[in-house]
Design an enzyme around this catalytic site. Sequence first.
Site, PDB file in Angstrom:
ATOM      1  N   GLY A  54      39.599 -51.622  70.871  1.00  0.00           N
ATOM      2  CA  GLY A  54      39.481 -51.376  69.436  1.00  0.00           C
ATOM      3  C   GLY A  54      40.850 -51.420  68.792  1.00  0.00           C
ATOM      4  O   GLY A  54      41.879 -51.353  69.473  1.00  0.00           O
ATOM      5  N   GLU A 165      37.030 -59.298  79.751  1.00  0.00           N
ATOM      6  CA  GLU A 165      35.853 -59.995  79.228  1.00  0.00           C
ATOM      7  C   GLU A 165      36.187 -61.347  78.601  1.00  0.00           C
ATOM      8  O   GLU A 165      35.292 -62.182  78.427  1.00  0.00           O
ATOM      9  CB  GLU A 165      35.122 -59.119  78.197  1.00  0.00           C
ATOM     10  N   SER A 218      16.791 -74.120  59.621  1.00  0.00           N
ATOM     11  CA  SER A 218      17.951 -74.790  59.019  1.00  0.00           C
ATOM     12  C   SER A 218      18.176 -76.185  59.579  1.00  0.00           C
ATOM     13  O   SER A 218      18.983 -76.937  59.046  1.00  0.00           O
ATOM     14  CB  SER A 218      19.212 -73.957  59.266  1.00  0.00           C
ATOM     15  N   GLY A 219      17.481 -76.517  60.667  1.00  0.00           N
ATOM     16  CA  GLY A 219      17.728 -77.777  61.345  1.00  0.00           C
ATOM     17  C   GLY A 219      18.636 -77.620  62.545  1.00  0.00           C
ATOM     18  O   GLY A 219      18.817 -78.553  63.326  1.00  0.00           O
ATOM     19  N   GLY A 220      19.228 -76.428  62.716  1.00  0.00           N
ATOM     20  CA  GLY A 220      20.122 -76.173  63.836  1.00  0.00           C
ATOM     21  C   GLY A 220      19.407 -75.640  65.051  1.00  0.00           C
ATOM     22  O   GLY A 220      18.206 -75.349  65.032  1.00  0.00           O
ATOM     23  N   VAL A 221      20.156 -75.478  66.130  1.00  0.00           N
ATOM     24  CA  VAL A 221      19.612 -75.001  67.399  1.00  0.00           C
ATOM     25  C   VAL A 221      19.039 -73.596  67.255  1.00  0.00           C
ATOM     26  O   VAL A 221      17.932 -73.304  67.716  1.00  0.00           O
ATOM     27  CB  VAL A 221      20.709 -75.010  68.493  1.00  0.00           C
ATOM     28  N   ASP A 222      19.784 -72.707  66.585  1.00  0.00           N
ATOM     29  CA  ASP A 222      19.408 -71.291  66.547  1.00  0.00           C
ATOM     30  C   ASP A 222      18.064 -71.062  65.865  1.00  0.00           C
ATOM     31  O   ASP A 222      17.182 -70.399  66.414  1.00  0.00           O
ATOM     32  CB  ASP A 222      20.497 -70.487  65.831  1.00  0.00           C
ATOM     33  N   SER A 223      17.906 -71.611  64.670  1.00  0.00           N
ATOM     34  CA  SER A 223      16.649 -71.379  63.952  1.00  0.00           C
ATOM     35  C   SER A 223      15.488 -72.108  64.627  1.00  0.00           C
ATOM     36  O   SER A 223      14.348 -71.633  64.581  1.00  0.00           O
ATOM     37  CB  SER A 223      16.779 -71.804  62.489  1.00  0.00           C
ATOM     38  N   THR A 224      15.769 -73.240  65.276  1.00  0.00           N
ATOM     39  CA  THR A 224      14.711 -73.944  66.007  1.00  0.00           C
ATOM     40  C   THR A 224      14.193 -73.076  67.145  1.00  0.00           C
ATOM     41  O   THR A 224      12.977 -72.958  67.352  1.00  0.00           O
ATOM     42  CB  THR A 224      15.241 -75.283  66.567  1.00  0.00           C
ATOM     43  N   LYS A 363      25.611 -68.684  71.575  1.00  0.00           N
ATOM     44  CA  LYS A 363      24.944 -69.987  71.547  1.00  0.00           C
ATOM     45  C   LYS A 363      24.450 -70.427  72.920  1.00  0.00           C
ATOM     46  O   LYS A 363      23.341 -70.941  73.054  1.00  0.00           O
ATOM     47  CB  LYS A 363      25.908 -71.030  70.991  1.00  0.00           C
TER      48      LYS A 363
END
Length: 507
Positions: A54, A165, A218-224, A363
Site C-alpha cells: 500500500g 506478485e 461492446s463487440g469485445g472479448v469481455d462483454s461477449t 483478461k
Amino acid sequence: MKQGFVILDFGSQVSQLIARRLREMGYFSELLPYTTPIDEIKEKAPKGIILSGGPNSVFDKDAPYAEVRDLIQIAPLFGICYGMQLLAHVFGGVVESSDKREYGDMWIEWKTALKNVPREQKVWMSHGDVVKVPPPGFEVLAFSKNRHPAAMRAAKIMAVQFHPEVAHTEKGTEVLKVFCEEICQATPNWTSEDVLEHSLRNITSLVPEGEKVLCALSGGVDSTVVGKLLTTALGADRVVCVFVDNGLLRKNEFEEVLEIYKTLELNVTGVDAKKLFLERLSGVSDPEEKRKIIGHTFIDVFKSEIKKHKGITHLAQGTLYPDVIESVSPRGASVTIKSHHNVGGLPKDLNLKLVEPLRELFKDEVRIIGDELKIPRNILWRHPFPGPGLAIRVLGEVSEESLHILREADAIYIEELKKNNLYSHIWQAFAALLPVKSVGVQGDGRTYEKTIALRAVTSSDGMTADWFSFPHEFLRGVSNRITNEVRGVNRVVYDITSKPPGTIEWE
C-alpha cells in the site's frame, strides 16, 4: 472456501495480482478490504491470510490498520511491502524511514535458502520505510543490497519487503509457494472448471428466478464472454443482449460482430445510435469528459431498450479488474488513473441492479472462461477494444472526418499484422489519430496533414505492458500503405512507451 486464501487490500495498485497468482497456482483466493471484520474473515476459514502492499507509512495519522494479532489466530499470515512493515510494527519491531529508498528492480540475497529460489534474486520493490529491527522471535531470511531486511519469518508468519506478485520479480511465484505449501500446508485444487462453476453460481444467486437481465455488448472479448456466461446460467429468454452502434466502432465492426453474436445463440438486438453519440460528443476534446458523455449516453440508450422488454431488473457489463483499479479505489487507498465508462455504478433512476461477473478477473482469466464456454478462439483472442471505442483513439475533438481517417488507418494496420502472422504475438494493437498536423510532400506537392500513431504492446493482464519490437520492414510497409491509401495523413509514428509510465490507450 476451497483451500482458499484471503487477501486484505491496503491500497496497492497491484493487490489483485496476488489473487491472480494464487489462482494460477490452483488456489481459490478472495480480495477483501483491510477493514473487513474479523468475524467475517473467520467465517471464510481461509488456509492463509495475505496482507497486501500500500502507499501509506505505518506512521501516517490515518494509516490503514488491521488487527493482525487476531488474524494470526485464524490462519498463517504473509505480509507484502506495507504488510511486512505493519507486521513488524505491531509485533514489536522497529520500522523507520530510510534515506536509501528502494524503487523498481533490485537484487536481494537470501541468507536462508528457499525452495526453487536462487540465492541472489532479482525483485521489484516500491517503498520508503524499512524494517530496521525485526520483532522478537522473527528471523531475517534475506537482505537487500542496502542491507535492509527483505524477508523475515516466524511461526505461522512470513513477510517480504518486495512484491512477489508482479512479473518483474523473478521466481516470485516460488516465494508465494513457500508460504502456501510449507507454512499453510495448502493443496491446490482450483481449476478453470471451478472458475466457470463459481461464476455461474454467482450469477444465479444474483438474479432471482423470473427476473431478466439486459446485457450490454461492446463487440469485445469481455462483454461477449459475459453474454454467453449469462445465457448459459439463465437461458436466452432471460438475457436480452443489446449491441449498440455508437458510431465509434472499427471498420465494418457492427455488421460483422452482430453476425458473430447470432452464431453464439445470443438473444441479441442491434441498435443504431450513431447520431446521438456523435451529437453529444461534438466540440468535446477532454478525454475524461468524452468518457463520461459516452457512459451517460449508453445508459440513455439502455433506458430506451428496457421499455421494450418486460421483467428486466438487472444490467450486465463486461467490466474487468484493470478497469476498476484505474477508475476507482475499491478497497484501499489506490490512486485513480482514469475513468472507465462502465465503472462506478448505475444512476438511481435506471432502477436496475448491476451484474458484473468478470469484475474481479483479468483478461487471460476471462479467456479461460470463454474457452470453457466453447467460444471460438478467433473471437476470444481478438485484441481488447475499449468501451468508449475510437473516441479515445481520436485525440481531441471527435468528428465524422477524423473517425473515417482513423478507421481506414487502423484497418490497414490490423490487416498487415494478420498478413505477417504478428497479430497473435501482440496483446493489443491499434492506431490513434493525433491532434497534430505537419508538412509533407505527396505527389510532388506540399501537404499539411494529420499524424497517425501506431501502438502495439505485450502483456498478460493489462496492468503492465511493454511495447512490441517490430521488424523495421514491417513498420516501413505499414507506414507506406497508410500514407498512400488514407487521405488526410502524411505522417506515421510508432509509440515505444511501456505501461507504466504510460497507459495502453492514449486517453
